[in-house]
Scaffold this motif. Structure first.
Motif, PDB file in Angstrom:
ATOM      1  N   GLU A   6      39.634  -9.942 -31.438  1.00 39.37           N
ATOM      2  CA  GLU A   6      38.902 -11.179 -31.460  1.00 39.37           C
ATOM      3  C   GLU A   6      39.669 -12.445 -30.791  1.00 39.37           C
ATOM      4  N   ALA A   7      38.999 -13.350 -30.358  1.00 44.55           N
ATOM      5  CA  ALA A   7      39.444 -14.615 -29.872  1.00 44.55           C
ATOM      6  C   ALA A   7      38.717 -15.746 -30.135  1.00 44.55           C
ATOM      7  N   THR A   8      39.192 -16.939 -30.098  1.00 38.71           N
ATOM      8  CA  THR A   8      38.722 -18.008 -30.408  1.00 38.71           C
ATOM      9  C   THR A   8      38.629 -19.089 -29.085  1.00 38.71           C
ATOM     10  N   VAL A   9      37.520 -19.611 -28.854  1.00 39.65           N
ATOM     11  CA  VAL A   9      37.306 -20.516 -27.766  1.00 39.65           C
ATOM     12  C   VAL A   9      37.854 -21.880 -28.324  1.00 39.65           C
ATOM     13  N   THR A  10      38.516 -22.609 -27.767  1.00 38.58           N
ATOM     14  CA  THR A  10      39.124 -23.873 -28.345  1.00 38.58           C
ATOM     15  C   THR A  10      38.907 -24.909 -27.406  1.00 38.58           C
ATOM     16  N   ALA A  11      38.411 -26.112 -27.936  1.00 36.11           N
ATOM     17  CA  ALA A  11      38.450 -27.277 -27.107  1.00 36.11           C
ATOM     18  C   ALA A  11      39.725 -27.758 -26.498  1.00 36.11           C
ATOM     19  N   THR A  12      39.988 -27.997 -25.230  1.00 33.11           N
ATOM     20  CA  THR A  12      41.261 -28.459 -24.816  1.00 33.11           C
ATOM     21  C   THR A  12      41.228 -29.993 -24.386  1.00 33.11           C
ATOM     22  N   MET A  13      40.121 -30.768 -24.859  1.00 33.85           N
ATOM     23  CA  MET A  13      39.992 -32.267 -24.691  1.00 33.85           C
ATOM     24  C   MET A  13      38.872 -32.592 -25.900  1.00 33.85           C
ATOM     25  N   PRO A  14      39.021 -34.181 -26.101  1.00 32.79           N
ATOM     26  CA  PRO A  14      37.936 -34.576 -27.031  1.00 32.79           C
ATOM     27  C   PRO A  14      36.694 -34.849 -26.244  1.00 32.79           C
ATOM     28  N   GLY A  15      35.538 -34.992 -26.822  1.00 33.25           N
ATOM     29  CA  GLY A  15      34.500 -35.278 -26.188  1.00 33.25           C
ATOM     30  C   GLY A  15      33.310 -34.773 -26.794  1.00 33.25           C
ATOM     31  N   ILE A  16      32.033 -34.866 -26.255  1.00 27.54           N
ATOM     32  CA  ILE A  16      30.945 -34.466 -26.792  1.00 27.54           C
ATOM     33  C   ILE A  16      30.488 -32.961 -26.061  1.00 27.54           C
ATOM     34  N   VAL A  17      30.297 -32.065 -26.961  1.00 28.55           N
ATOM     35  CA  VAL A  17      30.027 -30.432 -26.353  1.00 28.55           C
ATOM     36  C   VAL A  17      28.611 -30.322 -26.267  1.00 28.55           C
ATOM     37  N   SER A  18      28.343 -29.559 -25.062  1.00 28.30           N
ATOM     38  CA  SER A  18      27.058 -29.097 -25.161  1.00 28.30           C
ATOM     39  C   SER A  18      27.092 -27.510 -24.579  1.00 28.30           C
ATOM     40  N   PHE A  19      26.097 -26.844 -24.684  1.00 24.27           N
ATOM     41  CA  PHE A  19      26.031 -25.389 -24.352  1.00 24.27           C
ATOM     42  C   PHE A  19      25.665 -25.140 -23.014  1.00 24.27           C
ATOM     43  N   THR A  20      26.171 -24.142 -22.400  1.00 28.66           N
ATOM     44  CA  THR A  20      25.720 -23.741 -20.874  1.00 28.66           C
ATOM     45  C   THR A  20      24.572 -23.091 -20.866  1.00 28.66           C
ATOM     46  N   GLY A  21      24.019 -22.687 -21.917  1.00 30.98           N
ATOM     47  CA  GLY A  21      22.408 -21.872 -21.796  1.00 30.98           C
ATOM     48  C   GLY A  21      21.859 -21.772 -23.255  1.00 30.98           C
ATOM     49  N   LYS A  22      20.477 -21.901 -23.056  1.00 29.36           N
ATOM     50  CA  LYS A  22      19.808 -21.780 -24.220  1.00 29.36           C
ATOM     51  C   LYS A  22      20.075 -20.588 -25.141  1.00 29.36           C
ATOM     52  N   SER A  23      20.354 -19.402 -24.298  1.00 26.39           N
ATOM     53  CA  SER A  23      20.439 -18.085 -25.218  1.00 26.39           C
ATOM     54  C   SER A  23      21.670 -18.188 -25.683  1.00 26.39           C
ATOM     55  N   LEU A  24      22.691 -19.004 -25.856  1.00 24.25           N
ATOM     56  CA  LEU A  24      23.912 -19.046 -26.604  1.00 24.25           C
ATOM     57  C   LEU A  24      23.700 -18.895 -27.977  1.00 24.25           C
ATOM     58  N   THR A  25      23.608 -17.776 -28.670  1.00 23.82           N
ATOM     59  CA  THR A  25      23.654 -17.551 -30.165  1.00 23.82           C
ATOM     60  C   THR A  25      24.508 -16.678 -30.653  1.00 23.82           C
ATOM     61  N   GLU A  26      24.664 -16.673 -31.993  1.00 23.08           N
ATOM     62  CA  GLU A  26      25.462 -15.572 -32.417  1.00 23.08           C
ATOM     63  C   GLU A  26      24.955 -14.131 -32.261  1.00 23.08           C
ATOM     64  N   GLY A  27      25.726 -13.072 -32.009  1.00 21.72           N
ATOM     65  CA  GLY A  27      25.226 -11.911 -31.424  1.00 21.72           C
ATOM     66  C   GLY A  27      25.113 -11.470 -29.972  1.00 21.72           C
ATOM     67  N   VAL A  28      25.043 -12.695 -29.334  1.00 19.40           N
ATOM     68  CA  VAL A  28      24.781 -12.427 -27.881  1.00 19.40           C
ATOM     69  C   VAL A  28      26.118 -11.708 -27.133  1.00 19.40           C
ATOM     70  N   ALA A  29      25.952 -11.066 -26.142  1.00 23.37           N
ATOM     71  CA  ALA A  29      27.132 -10.366 -25.266  1.00 23.37           C
ATOM     72  C   ALA A  29      27.580 -11.393 -24.297  1.00 23.37           C
ATOM     73  N   VAL A  30      28.852 -11.358 -24.051  1.00 25.98           N
ATOM     74  CA  VAL A  30      29.641 -12.351 -23.274  1.00 25.98           C
ATOM     75  C   VAL A  30      30.390 -11.534 -22.539  1.00 25.98           C
ATOM     76  N   ASN A  31      30.901 -11.793 -21.014  1.00 26.20           N
ATOM     77  CA  ASN A  31      32.093 -11.521 -20.477  1.00 26.20           C
ATOM     78  C   ASN A  31      33.210 -12.334 -20.321  1.00 26.20           C
ATOM     79  N   ALA A  32      34.172 -11.800 -20.009  1.00 25.34           N
ATOM     80  CA  ALA A  32      35.455 -12.585 -20.070  1.00 25.34           C
ATOM     81  C   ALA A  32      35.372 -13.501 -18.796  1.00 25.34           C
ATOM     82  N   GLY A  33      35.770 -14.882 -19.228  1.00 23.29           N
ATOM     83  CA  GLY A  33      35.748 -15.866 -18.000  1.00 23.29           C
ATOM     84  C   GLY A  33      34.289 -16.636 -18.007  1.00 23.29           C
ATOM     85  N   LYS A  34      33.327 -16.223 -18.780  1.00 20.67           N
ATOM     86  CA  LYS A  34      32.072 -16.952 -18.790  1.00 20.67           C
ATOM     87  C   LYS A  34      32.245 -18.283 -19.501  1.00 20.67           C
TER      88      LYS A  34
END
Length: 391
Positions: free
Chosen positions: A94-122
């Motif tokens: 398991e790995a945690t994606v962590t914010a490296t700066m403060p700010g307002i967060v937005s998603f890169t795609g509408k399909s980003l939901t729990e259970g979606v497959a992702v590749n390293a570096g995405k």
């Protein structure tokens, strides 16, 4: 005298006639009883013939249900403990994606939901500092660090000319180092920054929503590698004695309606650890296995676990699909001739999920239906003639 003699002769003849009639009646009754007994015997024979245990199952029926028959032979069978368990992500997977700066967060795609497959570096998220009321903290920190550096350089010159004391020089140095550390922790002064996943897998948890404010170091999502998971089996205290002998396990997922049985060995798994003490509250000892996910096992789900211990030889066992149940009794179907089968009640023992131990009712050499037993059972039910109906 003559008349008296004639009367006596007539009486004798009447008596003989009466006896003859009575004997004929007795013979008729006897014959009637004999015919009735003979009818009942024929009827009973017909009933016995109709009530035979033989089940006729044609070759066409057998082909339609892919019927399989195996000759029963003694084999090895492990001692089994049936317990509950749970599938968990393996450590380090398991790995945690962590914010490296403060700010307002937005998603890169509408399909980003729990259970979606992702590749390293995405890239999963973008953090934007432009929309913040107090500006970009990273840019502010960078500016403060530059100002502190200039002040420190100027203080060193003044200290050389003995215009300021060494204490004032030391204060300037400390302010510069603190500002530099803050600027380094916040990163570059870029207004937007992309956050990507360090490993391939699928999204286990989304910890933020689009538009949320995040600070530096805040967790955004958890990514887990589904191909590598653990099975935790909880062994009750009554089975502690078997712990040293446990070597593997079979299991079935609680959500699986097909009752598919997985094997740790077939999934390339291994035994990782056995607990040395039980939890204080529930008195269960954990046994941990690790295996490669076949792709359809959901981490976090509960499972039914069959822990496997020492092997026993000379055991009669049949596939679980061969055993049917009716009113609390267990049966198998044995082939006794060409397209002829018979239902046999059996006494069952332990099961490892895939096979069931047979303690009584069968012997080596019996031809047992191992696939299609339900169809043979239905064929037997369909051939039963209801009471009071005769052909």
């Amino acid at each position: 005298m003559k008349i008296k003699h004639i009367s006596m002769c007539m009486a004798a003849i009447a008596a003989m006639s009466l006896l003859a009639c009575h004997g004929a009646h007795d013979d008729h009754d006897h014959n009637h009883d004999h015919d009735a007994d003979e009818h009942e015997t024929t009827k009973a024979d017909a009933h016995d013939e109709h009530g035979t245990d033989d089940i006729h199952f044609t070759d066409a029926q057998a082909k339609a249900c892919n019927l399989k028959v195996e000759t029963l032979q003694p084999s090895t069978f492990a001692e089994v403990v049936h317990v509950s368990g749970r599938v968990l992500p393996a450590q380090g997977a398991e790995a945690t994606v962590t914010a490296t700066m403060p700010g307002i967060v937005s998603f890169t795609g509408k399909s980003l939901t729990e259970g979606v497959a992702v590749n390293a570096g995405k890239t999963l998220f973008v953090i934007d500092a432009q929309q913040m009321a107090d500006g970009n903290p990273a840019a502010v920190a960078q500016s403060e660090a530059k100002a502190a550096k200039l002040a420190y350089e100027r203080a060193k010159k003044l200290a050389t000319d003995h215009i300021i004391s060494q204490r004032e020089l030391e204060d300037a140095r400390q302010r510069y180092e603190a500002a530099s550390a803050t600027a380094k922790s916040l990163g570059s002064a870029a207004q937007r920054r992309a956050m990507s996943t360090p490993i391939s897998g699928y999204i286990k948890n989304l910890l933020v929503k689009p538009g949320d404010y995040v600070s530096a170091g805040q967790a955004l999502a958890t990514v887990t590698q589904s191909r590598h998971v653990q099975l935790r089996a909880d062994v009750p205290e009554r089975c502690y004695g078997m712990l040293p002998r446990i070597v593997s396990a079979n299991f079935r997922m609680a959500y699986d309606s097909d009752h598919r049985i997985y094997s740790i060995s077939e999934l390339g798994g291994r035994l990782v650890s056995k607990g040395k003490a039980s939890d204080t509250d529930d008195f269960f000892v954990p046994v941990i296995f690790e295996f490669n996910n076949s792709g359809d096992i959901v981490a976090g789900s509960f499972a039914e676990v069959y822990l496997l211990g020492a092997q026993r030889s000379g055991v009669l066992a049949v596939p679980s699909a061969a055993v049917t149940e009716a009113q609390g009794l267990f049966f198998v179907y044995v082939q006794t001739g060409h397209d002829v089968y018979r239902r046999v009640e059996v006494k069952t023992g332990a099961t490892d999920g895939k096979r069931i131990e047979i303690l009584g009712g069968l012997k080596a050499g019996d031809k047992v239906v191992t696939q299609g037993a339900t169809q043979v059972r239905l064929a037997a039910s369909a051939s039963v003639v209801p009471e009071g109906h005769h052909h």
